[in-house]
Scaffold this motif. Structure first.
Motif, PDB file in Angstrom:
ATOM      1  N   LEU A   1       0.828  -1.214   0.000  1.00 24.93           N
ATOM      2  CA  LEU A   1       0.000   0.000   0.000  1.00 24.93           C
ATOM      3  C   LEU A   1       0.859   1.260   0.000  1.00 24.93           C
ATOM      4  O   LEU A   1       0.553   2.227  -0.704  1.00 24.93           O
ATOM      5  N   GLN A   2       1.931   1.248   0.768  1.00 30.29           N
ATOM      6  CA  GLN A   2       2.845   2.393   0.793  1.00 30.29           C
ATOM      7  C   GLN A   2       3.454   2.605  -0.592  1.00 30.29           C
ATOM      8  O   GLN A   2       3.601   3.731  -1.054  1.00 30.29           O
ATOM      9  N   SER A   3       3.782   1.511  -1.253  1.00 29.94           N
ATOM     10  CA  SER A   3       4.358   1.601  -2.599  1.00 29.94           C
ATOM     11  C   SER A   3       3.348   2.166  -3.592  1.00 29.94           C
ATOM     12  O   SER A   3       3.719   2.959  -4.457  1.00 29.94           O
ATOM     13  N   VAL A   4       2.109   1.772  -3.459  1.00 25.35           N
ATOM     14  CA  VAL A   4       1.067   2.329  -4.332  1.00 25.35           C
ATOM     15  C   VAL A   4       0.983   3.837  -4.117  1.00 25.35           C
ATOM     16  O   VAL A   4       0.915   4.615  -5.080  1.00 25.35           O
ATOM     17  N   GLY A   5       1.011   4.261  -2.865  1.00 24.45           N
ATOM     18  CA  GLY A   5       0.973   5.693  -2.555  1.00 24.45           C
ATOM     19  C   GLY A   5       2.143   6.452  -3.143  1.00 24.45           C
ATOM     20  O   GLY A   5       1.980   7.530  -3.720  1.00 24.45           O
ATOM     21  N   THR A   6       3.340   5.874  -3.034  1.00 27.01           N
ATOM     22  CA  THR A   6       4.513   6.569  -3.572  1.00 27.01           C
ATOM     23  C   THR A   6       4.513   6.582  -5.096  1.00 27.01           C
ATOM     24  O   THR A   6       4.972   7.551  -5.698  1.00 27.01           O
ATOM     25  N   VAL A   7       3.981   5.535  -5.718  1.00 27.61           N
ATOM     26  CA  VAL A   7       3.874   5.538  -7.183  1.00 27.61           C
ATOM     27  C   VAL A   7       2.895   6.626  -7.627  1.00 27.61           C
ATOM     28  O   VAL A   7       3.152   7.352  -8.594  1.00 27.61           O
ATOM     29  N   ILE A   8       1.802   6.778  -6.905  1.00 25.23           N
ATOM     30  CA  ILE A   8       0.827   7.822  -7.244  1.00 25.23           C
ATOM     31  C   ILE A   8       1.452   9.202  -7.072  1.00 25.23           C
ATOM     32  O   ILE A   8       1.274  10.095  -7.914  1.00 25.23           O
ATOM     33  N   ILE A   9       2.214   9.393  -6.016  1.00 23.67           N
ATOM     34  CA  ILE A   9       2.902  10.671  -5.811  1.00 23.67           C
ATOM     35  C   ILE A   9       3.911  10.906  -6.928  1.00 23.67           C
ATOM     36  O   ILE A   9       4.037  12.013  -7.455  1.00 23.67           O
ATOM     37  N   SER A  10       4.610   9.850  -7.320  1.00 25.15           N
ATOM     38  CA  SER A  10       5.572   9.954  -8.418  1.00 25.15           C
ATOM     39  C   SER A  10       4.876  10.375  -9.714  1.00 25.15           C
ATOM     40  O   SER A  10       5.380  11.230 -10.453  1.00 25.15           O
ATOM     41  N   ILE A  11       3.724   9.803  -9.967  1.00 25.82           N
ATOM     42  CA  ILE A  11       2.962  10.176 -11.157  1.00 25.82           C
ATOM     43  C   ILE A  11       2.525  11.639 -11.078  1.00 25.82           C
ATOM     44  O   ILE A  11       2.571  12.366 -12.078  1.00 25.82           O
ATOM     45  N   ALA A  12       2.104  12.073  -9.886  1.00 25.60           N
ATOM     46  CA  ALA A  12       1.693  13.473  -9.723  1.00 25.60           C
ATOM     47  C   ALA A  12       2.860  14.413 -10.001  1.00 25.60           C
ATOM     48  O   ALA A  12       2.700  15.429 -10.686  1.00 25.60           O
ATOM     49  N   ILE A  13       4.041  14.071  -9.494  1.00 29.78           N
ATOM     50  CA  ILE A  13       5.218  14.910  -9.730  1.00 29.78           C
ATOM     51  C   ILE A  13       5.561  14.922 -11.215  1.00 29.78           C
ATOM     52  O   ILE A  13       5.867  15.967 -11.788  1.00 29.78           O
ATOM     53  N   LEU A  14       5.497  13.763 -11.855  1.00 32.10           N
ATOM     54  CA  LEU A  14       5.777  13.672 -13.289  1.00 32.10           C
ATOM     55  C   LEU A  14       4.762  14.481 -14.097  1.00 32.10           C
ATOM     56  O   LEU A  14       5.120  15.141 -15.075  1.00 32.10           O
ATOM     57  N   ASP A  15       3.509  14.452 -13.657  1.00 33.32           N
ATOM     58  CA  ASP A  15       2.470  15.211 -14.341  1.00 33.32           C
ATOM     59  C   ASP A  15       2.709  16.714 -14.218  1.00 33.32           C
ATOM     60  O   ASP A  15       2.506  17.467 -15.175  1.00 33.32           O
ATOM     61  N   ILE A  16       3.158  17.157 -13.062  1.00 33.73           N
ATOM     62  CA  ILE A  16       3.477  18.575 -12.875  1.00 33.73           C
ATOM     63  C   ILE A  16       4.661  18.967 -13.758  1.00 33.73           C
ATOM     64  O   ILE A  16       4.666  20.026 -14.389  1.00 33.73           O
ATOM     65  N   SER A  17       5.644  18.085 -13.831  1.00 34.45           N
ATOM     66  CA  SER A  17       6.800  18.330 -14.696  1.00 34.45           C
ATOM     67  C   SER A  17       6.369  18.440 -16.157  1.00 34.45           C
ATOM     68  O   SER A  17       6.806  19.339 -16.889  1.00 34.45           O
ATOM     69  N   LYS A  18       5.510  17.533 -16.572  1.00 33.58           N
ATOM     70  CA  LYS A  18       4.990  17.552 -17.946  1.00 33.58           C
ATOM     71  C   LYS A  18       4.239  18.852 -18.216  1.00 33.58           C
ATOM     72  O   LYS A  18       4.407  19.482 -19.263  1.00 33.58           O
ATOM     73  N   TYR A  19       3.422  19.254 -17.252  1.00 34.51           N
ATOM     74  CA  TYR A  19       2.669  20.501 -17.379  1.00 34.51           C
ATOM     75  C   TYR A  19       3.617  21.684 -17.536  1.00 34.51           C
ATOM     76  O   TYR A  19       3.405  22.561 -18.380  1.00 34.51           O
ATOM     77  N   MET A  20       4.680  21.711 -16.724  1.00 33.08           N
ATOM     78  CA  MET A  20       5.644  22.821 -16.803  1.00 33.08           C
ATOM     79  C   MET A  20       6.291  22.881 -18.184  1.00 33.08           C
ATOM     80  O   MET A  20       6.451  23.964 -18.751  1.00 33.08           O
ATOM     81  N   ILE A  21       6.653  21.728 -18.705  1.00 32.13           N
ATOM     82  CA  ILE A  21       7.290  21.706 -20.026  1.00 32.13           C
ATOM     83  C   ILE A  21       6.309  22.125 -21.111  1.00 32.13           C
ATOM     84  O   ILE A  21       6.633  22.956 -21.966  1.00 32.13           O
ATOM     85  N   GLU A  22       5.089  21.584 -21.051  1.00 35.54           N
ATOM     86  CA  GLU A  22       4.099  21.920 -22.076  1.00 35.54           C
ATOM     87  C   GLU A  22       3.704  23.390 -22.041  1.00 35.54           C
ATOM     88  O   GLU A  22       3.622  24.045 -23.078  1.00 35.54           O
ATOM     89  N   GLU A  23       3.428  23.900 -20.844  1.00 33.43           N
ATOM     90  CA  GLU A  23       2.876  25.246 -20.722  1.00 33.43           C
ATOM     91  C   GLU A  23       3.931  26.343 -20.641  1.00 33.43           C
ATOM     92  O   GLU A  23       3.697  27.457 -21.108  1.00 33.43           O
ATOM     93  N   GLU A  24       5.061  26.078 -20.034  1.00 33.96           N
ATOM     94  CA  GLU A  24       6.041  27.138 -19.806  1.00 33.96           C
ATOM     95  C   GLU A  24       7.226  27.095 -20.768  1.00 33.96           C
ATOM     96  O   GLU A  24       7.934  28.081 -20.901  1.00 33.96           O
ATOM     97  N   VAL A  25       7.457  25.955 -21.401  1.00 35.14           N
ATOM     98  CA  VAL A  25       8.593  25.849 -22.310  1.00 35.14           C
ATOM     99  C   VAL A  25       8.124  25.885 -23.761  1.00 35.14           C
ATOM    100  O   VAL A  25       8.607  26.682 -24.563  1.00 35.14           O
ATOM    101  N   PHE A  26       7.153  25.029 -24.107  1.00 34.55           N
ATOM    102  CA  PHE A  26       6.737  24.910 -25.504  1.00 34.55           C
ATOM    103  C   PHE A  26       5.657  25.905 -25.925  1.00 34.55           C
ATOM    104  O   PHE A  26       5.531  26.217 -27.087  1.00 34.55           O
ATOM    105  N   ARG A  27       4.870  26.391 -24.991  1.00 33.75           N
ATOM    106  CA  ARG A  27       3.774  27.300 -25.326  1.00 33.75           C
ATOM    107  C   ARG A  27       4.043  28.688 -24.792  1.00 33.75           C
ATOM    108  O   ARG A  27       5.011  28.938 -24.110  1.00 33.75           O
ATOM    109  N   ASN A  28       3.076  29.578 -25.078  1.00 30.95           N
ATOM    110  CA  ASN A  28       3.106  30.888 -24.436  1.00 30.95           C
ATOM    111  C   ASN A  28       2.936  30.701 -22.936  1.00 30.95           C
ATOM    112  O   ASN A  28       2.493  29.657 -22.474  1.00 30.95           O
ATOM    113  N   LYS A  29       3.224  31.708 -22.172  1.00 28.69           N
ATOM    114  CA  LYS A  29       3.208  31.609 -20.718  1.00 28.69           C
ATOM    115  C   LYS A  29       1.805  31.521 -20.122  1.00 28.69           C
ATOM    116  O   LYS A  29       1.647  31.271 -18.958  1.00 28.69           O
ATOM    117  N   GLU A  30       0.787  31.744 -20.909  1.00 29.47           N
ATOM    118  CA  GLU A  30      -0.572  31.724 -20.388  1.00 29.47           C
ATOM    119  C   GLU A  30      -1.339  30.569 -21.000  1.00 29.47           C
ATOM    120  O   GLU A  30      -1.087  30.169 -22.124  1.00 29.47           O
TER     121      GLU A  30
END
Length: 152
Positions: A53-82
């Motif tokens: 169960l702890q591993s499931v929780g950490t995998v979900i947190i890992s996915i959340a962090i990866l999703d935030i990273s993806k969002y930063m790249i998509e929105e702040e690097v490849f697109r306009n800032k808004e």
């Protein structure tokens, strides 16, 4: 001057997105090794379930962090800032808040198993975690309803 500043901030966002991706992969690696160790050193069912169960929780947190990273790249690097449309903002916020609600729920579940085995008085904290996850989902639903109404 403005263009140079925009390039600098874009580079900084890219750097932090790469760092977040590395952290996410490290968490995923740690979680995987914990599961492998739990399988190798299978002691008892209760302990094994807690590790899983702890591993499931950490995998979900890992996915959340990866999703935030993806969002930063998509929105702040490849697109306009808004964000271009309110619909995009609603979808992104919904995705991130859903992942957070799942992570909090799983963490509450892990603590329920731990606390229930030791002392029933310790169940207050996990119950509050699950209640928090419920409030996050309710708040997200209200946000979805209000933002959808405003869009149309």
């Amino acid at each position: 001057m403005k263009k140079g500043f925009e390039n600098l901030t874009t580079l900084i966002y890219l750097l932090f997105a790469v760092i977040l991706t590395g952290i996410s992969l490290a968490i995923l690696w740690w979680s995987t090794t914990e599961v492998i160790e739990a399988i190798k050193n299978y002691v008892n069912k209760k302990e094994f379930i807690l590790v899983m169960l702890q591993s499931v929780g950490t995998v979900i947190i890992s996915i959340a962090i990866l999703d935030i990273s993806k969002y930063m790249i998509e929105e702040e690097v490849f697109r306009n800032k808004e964000l271009r449309e309110p619909k995009e903002a609603r979808r992104t916020l919904t995705k991130i808040m859903t992942i957070i609600a799942i992570a909090v729920s799983v963490e509450g579940l892990v603590y329920i198993f731990k606390a229930g085995a030791n002392d029933m008085h310790l169940l207050i904290y996990p119950a509050m975690l699950i209640l928090t996850a419920v409030f996050v989902i309710i708040g997200l639903g209200i946000y979805q309803k209000l933002s959808y109404t405003v869009e149309h």
